[in-house]
Design a protein around this motif. Structure first.
Motif, mmCIF file in Angstrom:
data_model
loop_
_atom_site.group_PDB
_atom_site.id
_atom_site.type_symbol
_atom_site.label_atom_id
_atom_site.label_comp_id
_atom_site.label_asym_id
_atom_site.label_seq_id
_atom_site.Cartn_x
_atom_site.Cartn_y
_atom_site.Cartn_z
ATOM 1 N N GLU A 274 19.006 70.757 12.525
ATOM 2 C CA GLU A 274 18.374 70.880 13.681
ATOM 3 C C GLU A 274 18.690 72.507 14.042
ATOM 4 O O GLU A 274 18.228 72.773 15.144
ATOM 5 C CB GLU A 274 18.911 70.060 14.674
ATOM 6 N N GLY A 275 19.438 73.305 13.297
ATOM 7 C CA GLY A 275 19.306 74.573 13.532
ATOM 8 C C GLY A 275 20.691 74.879 14.674
ATOM 9 O O GLY A 275 20.991 75.989 15.227
ATOM 10 N N TRP A 276 21.521 73.840 14.575
ATOM 11 C CA TRP A 276 23.024 74.066 15.553
ATOM 12 C C TRP A 276 24.090 74.497 14.929
ATOM 13 O O TRP A 276 25.226 74.613 15.402
ATOM 14 C CB TRP A 276 23.153 72.466 16.140
ATOM 15 N N LEU A 277 24.043 75.040 13.544
ATOM 16 C CA LEU A 277 25.187 75.808 13.008
ATOM 17 C C LEU A 277 24.849 77.258 12.791
ATOM 18 O O LEU A 277 25.818 77.616 11.984
ATOM 19 C CB LEU A 277 25.696 74.842 11.681
ATOM 20 N N ASP A 278 23.969 77.703 13.442
ATOM 21 C CA ASP A 278 23.912 79.121 13.438
ATOM 22 C C ASP A 278 24.883 79.803 14.161
ATOM 23 O O ASP A 278 25.621 79.100 14.791
ATOM 24 C CB ASP A 278 22.445 79.610 13.788
ATOM 25 N N ARG A 279 25.075 81.219 14.029
ATOM 26 C CA ARG A 279 25.974 81.963 14.720
ATOM 27 C C ARG A 279 25.969 81.705 16.301
ATOM 28 O O ARG A 279 27.051 81.373 16.906
ATOM 29 C CB ARG A 279 25.884 83.347 14.449
ATOM 30 N N ARG A 280 24.615 81.633 16.752
ATOM 31 C CA ARG A 280 24.698 81.590 18.241
ATOM 32 C C ARG A 280 25.291 80.439 18.764
ATOM 33 O O ARG A 280 26.074 80.026 19.780
ATOM 34 C CB ARG A 280 23.302 81.712 18.645
ATOM 35 N N HIS A 281 24.778 79.030 18.122
ATOM 36 C CA HIS A 281 25.280 77.602 18.619
ATOM 37 C C HIS A 281 26.773 77.637 18.294
ATOM 38 O O HIS A 281 27.387 77.169 19.217
ATOM 39 C CB HIS A 281 24.553 76.414 17.810
ATOM 40 N N VAL A 282 27.046 77.963 17.175
ATOM 41 C CA VAL A 282 28.672 77.826 16.836
ATOM 42 C C VAL A 282 29.631 78.753 17.675
ATOM 43 O O VAL A 282 30.631 78.314 18.254
ATOM 44 C CB VAL A 282 28.727 77.962 15.404
ATOM 45 N N ALA A 283 29.079 79.784 18.165
ATOM 46 C CA ALA A 283 29.864 80.789 18.909
ATOM 47 C C ALA A 283 30.077 80.346 20.390
ATOM 48 O O ALA A 283 31.090 80.468 21.048
ATOM 49 C CB ALA A 283 29.239 81.944 18.740
ATOM 50 N N HIS A 284 28.680 79.624 20.797
ATOM 51 C CA HIS A 284 28.824 79.445 22.476
ATOM 52 C C HIS A 284 28.395 78.267 22.806
ATOM 53 O O HIS A 284 28.593 77.881 23.950
ATOM 54 C CB HIS A 284 27.919 80.559 23.083
ATOM 55 N N ARG A 285 27.864 77.316 22.017
ATOM 56 C CA ARG A 285 27.360 75.960 22.465
ATOM 57 C C ARG A 285 27.809 74.996 21.716
ATOM 58 O O ARG A 285 27.140 73.837 22.178
ATOM 59 C CB ARG A 285 25.817 76.278 22.266
ATOM 60 N N LEU A 286 28.659 74.918 20.960
ATOM 61 C CA LEU A 286 28.936 73.392 20.165
ATOM 62 C C LEU A 286 30.501 73.381 20.179
ATOM 63 O O LEU A 286 31.237 74.260 19.708
ATOM 64 C CB LEU A 286 28.447 73.533 18.921
ATOM 65 N N VAL A 287 31.018 72.048 20.514
ATOM 66 C CA VAL A 287 32.412 71.499 20.032
ATOM 67 C C VAL A 287 32.344 70.203 19.539
ATOM 68 O O VAL A 287 31.546 69.576 20.165
ATOM 69 C CB VAL A 287 33.265 71.707 21.440
ATOM 70 N N VAL A 288 32.739 70.089 18.427
ATOM 71 C CA VAL A 288 33.042 68.551 17.965
ATOM 72 C C VAL A 288 34.382 67.944 18.012
ATOM 73 O O VAL A 288 35.325 68.777 17.777
ATOM 74 C CB VAL A 288 32.658 68.607 16.297
ATOM 75 N N GLN A 289 34.633 67.020 18.759
ATOM 76 C CA GLN A 289 35.816 66.407 18.962
ATOM 77 C C GLN A 289 35.956 64.959 18.462
ATOM 78 O O GLN A 289 35.283 64.099 18.182
ATOM 79 C CB GLN A 289 36.103 66.727 20.469
#
Length: 293
Positions: free
Chosen positions: A171-186
């Motif tokens: 879904e495109g959520w592991l690119d640099r922008r998402h990983v750096a600012h928009r995603l946390v997995v807990q």
């Protein structure tokens, strides 16, 4: 997430990491920036939890972060649902009366897609569905929001960490922008959080619980956040967490849950927490003078 006891990490897990050095003390919460406000299961005080409607409501309120829970169906689909049973938040007892105890893992994705996940919350929400993880992240993306994703009951779903990361990647959520600012997995499972970190070290992770201060360096080997129940917090504990450096070279953060009243929100904000997870994000945002980014 439930306010419940969290199993201690295995001796082997901790033994390998307890001697890791911590960083110099970091002064948490200097008052210059309010904590981030995270909509728990979406804006779940105002729309049925973990549905697309709850994501939409959070967006309507101007809340940038939403939290969700991920489970797996019988045929291997990831769906967004808090309980490991469908009973509380769907009409599964009516639709499948002979399938007790109505566990998510015993139903196919197509069967779950038939269920009404809104009527329990109120007639206005009749017809809401249990979203797949793909559907959920697409809605979050549509609103330009950020995602705090909880891997739920990982012991029931071997390999769910790898599968979750695959969906996020697709879904495109592991690119640099998402990983750096928009995603946390807990997760409440330290082993699950560690697995996510090992599979995708760039992804920011959080451990749900309140580890003893002496064990924080062990968790800091694979977790960027320590996310405790608000009832277990103190200024001293938050400061102790923030004094330890996480896997990405920054002080560990604290996102606390689940705070729904203004007075308590102001209190935990005063402890120096980085984020507050809440069913009433508008109330908490107002109490702490605006949502953090």
């Amino acid at each position: 997430m439930h306010a419940r006891a969290v199993a201690a990490t295995t001796t082997a897990l901790l033994g390998a990491c307890l001697l890791a050095p911590s960083s110099p003390a970091h002064a948490a919460g200097d008052g210059t920036r309010p904590p981030t406000v995270i909509a728990h299961r979406g804006a779940s005080a105002y729309a049925p939890e973990n549905t697309l409607a709850a994501v939409d409501k959070a967006a309507e309120l101007g809340i940038r972060w939403v939290e969700n829970d991920v489970q797996r169906t019988k045929d291997g689909e990831l769906v967004v649902l808090h309980d490991d049973s469908l009973r509380r938040t769907t009409d599964v007892e009516e639709v499948f009366p002979d399938r007790a105890p109505w566990k998510v893992k015993d139903f196919t994705a197509a069967e779950i897609a038939r269920l009404d996940a809104g009527s329990w919350f109120g007639p206005a929400w009749a017809g809401a569905r249990v979203p797949t993880l793909e559907q959920y992240v697409r809605r979050v993306e549509r609103h330009h929001q950020k995602l705090l994703l909880e891997i739920k009951n990982p012991a029931l779903y071997p390999g769910i960490e790898r599968q979750t990361l695959k969906v996020l990647a697709n879904e495109g959520w592991l690119d640099r922008r998402h990983v750096a600012h928009r995603l946390v997995v807990q997760s409440f499972s330290a082993d699950s959080v560690r697995t996510v970190h090992e599979l995708k070290p760039a992804v920011k992770t959080g451990f749900l619980g309140t580890p003893p201060v002496a064990e924080l360096p062990a968790y800091a080997a694979f977790s960027d956040q320590i996310n405790p129940s608000h009832g277990s917090l103190s200024t001293g504990y938050v400061s102790a967490v923030r004094a330890v450096t996480g896997p990405h070279g920054k002080p560990l953060e604290v996102f606390t849950w689940t705070v729904d009243d203004a007075e308590r929100a102001r209190q935990v904000a005063g402890y120096g927490v980085d984020g507050i997870i809440t069913n009433k994000p508008d109330v908490v945002r107002g109490a702490v003078r605006g949502a953090g980014e």
